[in-house]
Write a protein that holds these residues in place. Structure first.
Motif, PDB file in Angstrom:
ATOM      1  N   ASN A 112       0.784  -1.241   0.000  1.00 24.55           N
ATOM      2  CA  ASN A 112       0.000   0.000   0.000  1.00 24.55           C
ATOM      3  C   ASN A 112       0.812   1.284   0.000  1.00 24.55           C
ATOM      4  N   HIS A 115       0.039   3.801  -2.547  1.00 26.88           N
ATOM      5  CA  HIS A 115      -1.382   4.170  -2.638  1.00 26.88           C
ATOM      6  C   HIS A 115      -1.718   5.095  -1.467  1.00 26.88           C
ATOM      7  N   PRO A 116      -1.608   6.407  -1.651  1.00 19.84           N
ATOM      8  CA  PRO A 116      -1.809   7.367  -0.557  1.00 19.84           C
ATOM      9  C   PRO A 116      -3.153   7.232   0.149  1.00 19.84           C
ATOM     10  N   GLU A 117      -4.189   6.801  -0.582  1.00 23.18           N
ATOM     11  CA  GLU A 117      -5.517   6.715   0.011  1.00 23.18           C
ATOM     12  C   GLU A 117      -5.650   5.556   1.007  1.00 23.18           C
ATOM     13  N   SER A 118      -4.763   4.583   0.935  1.00 27.80           N
ATOM     14  CA  SER A 118      -4.894   3.409   1.807  1.00 27.80           C
ATOM     15  C   SER A 118      -3.722   3.191   2.757  1.00 27.80           C
ATOM     16  N   LYS A 120      -2.722   4.744   5.323  1.00 24.26           N
ATOM     17  CA  LYS A 120      -2.948   4.959   6.755  1.00 24.26           C
ATOM     18  C   LYS A 120      -3.618   3.769   7.456  1.00 24.26           C
ATOM     19  N   ASP A 287      -6.464  -6.538  -4.592  1.00 28.36           N
ATOM     20  CA  ASP A 287      -6.338  -5.098  -4.381  1.00 28.36           C
ATOM     21  C   ASP A 287      -5.448  -4.844  -3.162  1.00 28.36           C
ATOM     22  N   PHE A 351     -10.330   4.420   7.772  1.00 24.16           N
ATOM     23  CA  PHE A 351     -11.084   4.722   6.546  1.00 24.16           C
ATOM     24  C   PHE A 351     -12.516   5.134   6.870  1.00 24.16           C
ATOM     25  N   SER A 353     -14.192   7.696   6.244  1.00 25.35           N
ATOM     26  CA  SER A 353     -14.955   8.348   5.158  1.00 25.35           C
ATOM     27  C   SER A 353     -14.835   7.602   3.830  1.00 25.35           C
ATOM     28  N   ALA A 354     -14.420   6.340   3.885  1.00 23.04           N
ATOM     29  CA  ALA A 354     -14.246   5.554   2.658  1.00 23.04           C
ATOM     30  C   ALA A 354     -14.910   4.187   2.812  1.00 23.04           C
ATOM     31  N   LEU A 357     -13.277   1.116   1.057  1.00 23.06           N
ATOM     32  CA  LEU A 357     -12.064   0.611   1.713  1.00 23.06           C
ATOM     33  C   LEU A 357     -12.408  -0.109   3.014  1.00 23.06           C
ATOM     34  N   GLN A 358     -13.447   0.338   3.717  1.00 23.70           N
ATOM     35  CA  GLN A 358     -13.890  -0.352   4.928  1.00 23.70           C
ATOM     36  C   GLN A 358     -14.326  -1.773   4.603  1.00 23.70           C
TER      37      GLN A 358
END
Length: 389
Positions: A112, A115-118, A120, A287, A351, A353-354, A357-358
């Motif tokens: 990951n 992949h900046p969005e994941s 954390k 993924d 996540f 707000s995602a 991803l949750q």
């Protein structure tokens, strides 16, 4: 017939495996409901707002604060009078837990980091679910030495402590200093209660509820209030006083065990394990998030725990648990990859707000935890004592 049924139910509730079995059943039910005609009602109910928070938030921020209160009580008792009371007792589970946090995080980041969005979500595979893992050990009965169960309990408690620290440092929103100050003032009140040797548990819980409210409004995750409150509840460490029966901490811990194991954690599991698989494709397992979580739990935890344990034992920093062989130690390391409750909890924070991803986190947690449970069980079932290797 009724008497026999009630007796069997009571025996089940007393068993070590009960909490893990209930949690496993609830996870399966959540998946079935989320993929049935009841799915719309299930998800709609979780997002209904009551008193300013959604039902899901009440569960994750409110009920789970009680779970974290119990975690805090267990940590304090084990450190002061239990299996973590001396540095020699802390050495092996402490070093093993460190490896079990660092390596899974590294495995997750391996998939990951670009992949900046994941990215954390790195802490998701870091913690062991003590109810599940001890439940598997209980199913093995006398095949597993008592020392190995003690080691797993100590390791999981240190794991939980690491998770609490990670949540406080890395999953805290923008701080409201006024509300944080009010929460700290509440802790000061508990400190005074402790110094005055106040024994009334309800007073600590009353002030604790106020601390929870201010923590919720401060930007720090509200569940951390549970741990903070636990640290101020007195534990009578004077042997002659019989702390197992008279200490406020021990009385509260005993009172919370069954409600947490058979009500709070199952409700959390039911609310958080449900994921709709209708549009899910098998290739989606590759993924970054589900792959990183699943391999972090199944591969990262066993490598981190076993390698760190081996290094500690070989260098003389710690001793092998009594009557335990290397294959048993490895089997236990595999079991630490069962990360259900805390992994789902951290995934929800990472996540928030995602939703997509949750869902990917849930799938990764379920796969990684299931593999760890099955393989760990089979390995431990294959041997009995170090001489069997």
């Amino acid at each position: 017939m009724l008497k026999q049924t009630l007796s069997m139910t009571a025996d089940f509730l007393k068993s070590e495996a009960a909490g893990g079995i209930v949690l496993m059943a609830v996870a399966v039910v959540a998946l079935l409901v989320a993929n049935s005609p009841l799915a719309d009602a299930y998800f709609h109910t979780l997002h209904l707002y009551v008193g300013g928070l959604s039902v899901l938030h009440w569960i994750n921020d409110g009920l789970m604060a009680v779970f974290f209160l119990l975690v805090g009580l267990e940590i304090k008792r084990e450190v002061l009078t239990g299996e973590l009371a001396t540095w020699s007792q802390r050495a092996l589970p402490g070093i093993a837990a460190l490896g079990g946090v660092i390596v899974p995080a590294g495995v997750y980041l391996l998939f990951n980091l670009s992949h900046p969005e994941s990215v954390k979500g790195w802490a998701i595979p870091a913690a062991t679910d003590i109810a599940f893992a001890l439940g598997v050990l209980a199913l093995l009965g006398s095949r597993v030495p008592a020392s190995l169960k003690i080691f797993l309990t100590a390791l999981a408690i240190i794991d939980d402590l690491a998770a609490v620290i990670i949540i406080a440092l890395f999953y805290t929103a923008q701080l409201n200093l006024l509300m944080l100050g009010a929460a700290l003032a509440g802790l000061l009140v508990l400190f005074v209660f402790n110094r005055l040797k106040v024994k009334a548990v309800w007073l600590y819980l009353l002030v604790g509820a106020v601390i929870w409210f201010f923590t919720l409004k401060s930007g720090i995750h509200a569940t951390l209030a549970g741990v903070a409150v636990a640290l101020f509840i007195p534990l009578n460490t004077h042997k002659a006083a019989g702390d197992d029966h008279h200490s406020p901490l021990v009385r509260l811990e005993h009172a919370l065990h069954k409600p947490v194991a058979f009500l709070i954690v199952p409700i959390f599991g039911f609310a958080n394990a449900g994921v709709a698989l209708g549009g899910f494709k098998l290739e989606s397992l590759l993924d970054p998030v589900p792959l990183g979580v699943a391999l972090g739990l199944f591969v990262g935890k066993q490598l981190g725990v076993f390698a760190a344990s081996t290094l500690a034992i070989k260098t003389g920093l710690a001793r092998m648990p009594k009557d335990t062989g290397w294959l048993q130690l490895y089997g236990l390391a595999v079991l630490t990859g069962i990360g259900f409750t805390m992994s789902l909890f951290i995934g929800g924070l990472a996540f928030a707000s995602a939703p997509v991803l949750q869902d990917e986190v849930k799938i990764g947690v379920l796969i990684g935890s299931t593999l760890s449970g099955i393989i760990g069980y089979l390995l431990l079932r294959a041997v009995k004592g170090p001489k069997a290797e």
